[in-house]
Design a protein around this motif. Structure first.
Motif, PDB file in Angstrom:
ATOM      1  N   UNK A  45       0.937  -1.100   0.125  1.00  0.00           N
ATOM      2  CA  UNK A  45      -0.108  -0.124  -0.028  1.00  0.00           C
ATOM      3  C   UNK A  45       0.983   1.199  -0.095  1.00  0.00           C
ATOM      4  N   UNK A  46       0.385   2.392  -0.923  1.00  0.00           N
ATOM      5  CA  UNK A  46       1.366   3.232  -1.056  1.00  0.00           C
ATOM      6  C   UNK A  46       0.305   4.353  -1.917  1.00  0.00           C
ATOM      7  N   UNK A  47       0.717   5.719  -1.474  1.00  0.00           N
ATOM      8  CA  UNK A  47       0.117   7.034  -2.110  1.00  0.00           C
ATOM      9  C   UNK A  47       0.252   6.949  -3.464  1.00  0.00           C
ATOM     10  N   UNK A  48       1.276   6.458  -4.031  1.00  0.00           N
ATOM     11  CA  UNK A  48       1.655   6.841  -5.535  1.00  0.00           C
ATOM     12  C   UNK A  48       1.330   5.734  -6.354  1.00  0.00           C
ATOM     13  N   UNK A  49       0.692   4.284  -5.713  1.00  0.00           N
ATOM     14  CA  UNK A  49       0.220   3.324  -6.605  1.00  0.00           C
ATOM     15  C   UNK A  49      -1.136   2.939  -6.341  1.00  0.00           C
ATOM     16  N   UNK A  50      -1.658   2.202  -6.954  1.00  0.00           N
ATOM     17  CA  UNK A  50      -3.158   1.607  -6.725  1.00  0.00           C
ATOM     18  C   UNK A  50      -2.684   0.023  -6.904  1.00  0.00           C
ATOM     19  N   UNK A  51      -3.086  -0.863  -6.134  1.00  0.00           N
ATOM     20  CA  UNK A  51      -3.029  -2.106  -6.076  1.00  0.00           C
ATOM     21  C   UNK A  51      -4.213  -2.813  -6.280  1.00  0.00           C
ATOM     22  N   UNK A  52      -4.288  -3.867  -7.162  1.00  0.00           N
ATOM     23  CA  UNK A  52      -5.698  -4.494  -7.164  1.00  0.00           C
ATOM     24  C   UNK A  52      -5.367  -6.137  -7.580  1.00  0.00           C
ATOM     25  N   UNK A  53      -5.912  -7.057  -6.779  1.00  0.00           N
ATOM     26  CA  UNK A  53      -5.449  -8.442  -6.706  1.00  0.00           C
ATOM     27  C   UNK A  53      -6.038  -9.033  -7.942  1.00  0.00           C
ATOM     28  N   UNK A  54      -5.302 -10.033  -8.511  1.00  0.00           N
ATOM     29  CA  UNK A  54      -5.653 -10.956  -9.636  1.00  0.00           C
ATOM     30  C   UNK A  54      -6.350 -12.333  -9.014  1.00  0.00           C
ATOM     31  N   UNK A  55      -5.231 -12.873  -8.451  1.00  0.00           N
ATOM     32  CA  UNK A  55      -5.376 -14.072  -7.775  1.00  0.00           C
ATOM     33  C   UNK A  55      -4.607 -14.521  -6.639  1.00  0.00           C
ATOM     34  N   UNK A  56      -5.060 -15.130  -5.534  1.00  0.00           N
ATOM     35  CA  UNK A  56      -4.508 -15.689  -4.356  1.00  0.00           C
ATOM     36  C   UNK A  56      -4.121 -17.210  -4.671  1.00  0.00           C
ATOM     37  N   UNK A  57      -4.747 -17.851  -5.540  1.00  0.00           N
ATOM     38  CA  UNK A  57      -4.480 -19.223  -5.823  1.00  0.00           C
ATOM     39  C   UNK A  57      -3.172 -19.664  -6.186  1.00  0.00           C
ATOM     40  N   UNK A  76       7.757   9.125 -13.084  1.00  0.00           N
ATOM     41  CA  UNK A  76       9.135   9.102 -12.524  1.00  0.00           C
ATOM     42  C   UNK A  76       9.450   7.791 -12.092  1.00  0.00           C
ATOM     43  N   UNK A  77      10.435   7.800 -11.140  1.00  0.00           N
ATOM     44  CA  UNK A  77      10.657   6.472 -10.708  1.00  0.00           C
ATOM     45  C   UNK A  77      10.102   6.102  -9.463  1.00  0.00           C
ATOM     46  N   UNK A  78       9.200   5.092  -9.512  1.00  0.00           N
ATOM     47  CA  UNK A  78       8.306   4.674  -8.417  1.00  0.00           C
ATOM     48  C   UNK A  78       8.615   3.211  -7.951  1.00  0.00           C
ATOM     49  N   UNK A  79       8.830   3.264  -6.470  1.00  0.00           N
ATOM     50  CA  UNK A  79       9.034   2.226  -5.771  1.00  0.00           C
ATOM     51  C   UNK A  79       7.993   1.456  -5.501  1.00  0.00           C
TER      52      UNK A  79
END
Length: 579
Positions: free
Chosen positions: A184-196, A224-227
């Protein structure tokens, strides 16, 4: 003679300057920390019209680095001093070091007019390198997580797929990996695809087997460069519980091209917009209607700004209710987003409801697509116009509904249903109404007789003693008891029919009913109760099954074999814990 010699020397000097080639490479600095990016700049200058590069830049061996970005630009100008054409080609390469120490960067080669030119090699000093994996203290030599992102150069708000692998020398460790927590970070949005979890690959790096435990999409929302932060997971065993952390990955996020429309916000992908009226009745002034803006497509759908309804004196609009049907796709999150607006017309006649202009950037074509405004044309009527447009049957139905809603007693007067004679008296309607009234009256008498008998039974029955707390709790459990086998049969039918959404909703309902039997509302309290009543192994089995249900629920691909195994596990556990 001396003047001729000077003239010849001037001619040679002009020829040399006319056909001069300069090639050199440099880095932005000589020493770097482990987190720094090594930026190489390659410059090729051609002074002359007849000079033309025959090959591209041939880079040296960069296997000790990870190339995370590159770009080039070509400039052409005329030198006013010599009146010659100067062509300058500049390339930049961004590198991420893999190891520390002094690293030699070799020569860059280029061929110009059948002649090879090269740069001088030089060294860069890397002080320290952040390890690609963070290992748990007691299993550091046996197990670690690694986050892999193949496409590290994307546009802003364009997704890239991350794969989380666990490596281990002991295959028994793979089943202990649980509770994967995405970054989790302000400059990225993360959405899961699979936990299988995938099949175990025995041919991993360093004689270690590997297994995919999670796949997710990363949407960087700044250039820019995003970690990308580390992903963590727990490694549980009966004796202890450890935490392992993956490596961090650096992305080179390209800024969106210039020339975007003025009202472009952050939509990246391929989308379409539709606006429609969800209300089926006639539109009446000062009466609310539901207007829906539907945005469908594939891209950063859950995170983008949706077009709104433009304010107008012809209507009043309220904040929308947002609902979505989104699932992972090939180039982003795919599905539909619905913005349900409540709109109240303020005048009678034609009304035009307009949305804000909408535009998006298509990474496939690298162009902006302008969809403009969407317009919904409506026609609103006044209250008198609505009444005049109703047919006789609609007026009778409204009158009957109003009567039934305002009557406070089941005994209705027959005069209420009397039909006023116009040109012809309808005896069939009158007889039907009389039959309905007689039936309602008989039902009322039967209901009153049943109430009297029930009162007599209550008077003759002696009150039961209150009993102890345990007996009271047992009675409450009996009232809350549900036949768990009915749920099992229903789940079997849903599985066979492929209705997986209803399948998981029924699972949650069954879990809630079983928790009610234990008088527990939350899953954590229920797990504590199971541990005290059934033992720690059953509680741990319940926790693992709950996590497995969640993983299967949000998995984009569901196999019949996997659902069959999940149902068997559910039947096995819930038949033991249900009272």
């Amino acid at each position: 003679m001396q003047q001729k010699l000077i003239y010849i020397l001037f001619i040679f000097a002009s020829v040399i300057s006319y056909g001069q080639v300069n090639l050199f490479m440099e880095s932005d600095k000589a020493e770097y920390n482990g987190k720094d990016i090594v930026n190489l700049t390659i410059i090729l200058e051609l002074n002359g019209v007849d000079l033309e590069p025959q090959t591209r830049f041939q880079l040296p061996d960069l296997s000790k680095f990870t190339i995370i970005g590159s770009g080039s630009v070509t400039n052409t100008l005329i030198d006013p001093a010599t009146n010659t054409l100067v062509t300058q080609k500049v390339s930049r390469i961004a590198l991420e070091p893999k190891k520390k120490g002094k690293i030699k960067i070799g020569s860059v080669l280029v061929t110009v007019n059948n002649k090879i030119y090269k740069t001088e090699p030089f060294d860069v000093n890397i002080k320290d390198v952040v390890e690609k994996r963070s290992l748990a203290t007691n299993i550091s030599s046996e197990m670690y997580l690694n986050m892999e992102i193949e496409d590290r150069e994307v546009y802003q708000d364009q997704p890239t797929v991350a794969v989380l692998r666990v490596y281990s020398k002991n295959m028994d460790n793979f089943r202990k990996v649980k509770d994967v927590r995405l970054p989790r970070q302000d400059n990225i949005n993360v959405h899961p695809i699979s936990f299988t979890k995938s099949e175990i690959d025995p041919s991993g790096a360093g004689n270690m087997a590997s297994q995919i435990v999670a796949v997710f999409m990363v949407f960087p929302n700044e250039a820019g460069y995003v970690d990308v932060p580390s992903v963590s997971a727990s490694v549980s065993s009966y004796s202890n519980k450890n935490k392992i952390v993956s490596n961090r990955v650096k992305l080179n996020v390209k800024k969106l091209p210039e020339g975007s429309p003025e009202y472009f916000k952050n939509a990246v992908g391929n989308f379409s917009v539709n606006v429609y009226n969800a209300s089926k009745d006639k539109i009446e002034v000062e009466k609310p209607i539901n207007v829906i803006i539907k945005v469908s497509g594939e891209g950063n759908l859950p995170d983008m700004y949706l077009p709104k309804i433009v304010s107008s004196p012809d209507y009043e609009v309220f904040s929308p209710k947002i609902t979505s049907k989104v699932a992972p796709g090939t180039t982003g999150m795919k599905g539909e987003i619905f913005a349900n607006y409540v709109v109240i017309p303020k005048k009678a006649g034609p009304i035009s409801i307009q949305t804000e202009p909408f535009a998006f950037f298509d990474p496939a074509s690298r162009e902006y697509v302008d969809l403009g405004q969407k317009t919904l044309a409506l026609n609103a009527f006044s209250h008198d116009q609505i009444l005049e447009s109703r047919t006789t049957v609609e007026k009778v139905n409204e009158y009957t509904n109003t009567l039934l809603e305002t009557v406070n007693t089941p005994v209705l007067k027959t005069t209420t249903f009397k039909v006023k004679e116009k040109s012809k008296f309808h005896w069939n309607i009158l007889l039907t109404n009389i039959a309905i009234l007689i039936g309602l009256f008989i039902v009322y008498l039967l209901f009153k007789t049943w109430q009297k008998k029930r009162a007599l039974v209550r008077e003759t029955t002696s009150p039961k003693p209150l009993g102890s707390v345990a007996e009271t709790e047992r009675e409450i459990r009996e009232t809350l008891k549900t036949d768990i086998n009915d749920y099992f049969s229903y789940l079997e039918n849903l599985k066979d029919n492929g209705d997986y959404e209803k399948f998981f909703d029924t699972l949650e309902e069954m879990d809630l009913e079983v928790r009610k039997q234990y008088l527990q509302s939350s899953s954590d309290d229920f797990r504590i109760r199971l541990e005290s009543d059934k033992g720690s192994s059953v509680a741990e089995e319940y926790r693992n099954l709950s996590q497995r249900i969640q993983m299967e629920k949000y998995s984009p691909l569901k196999s019949a074999e996997g659902m069959e195994e999940l149902l068997k596990a559910v039947v096995n556990l819930y038949s033991r814990i249900s009272k």
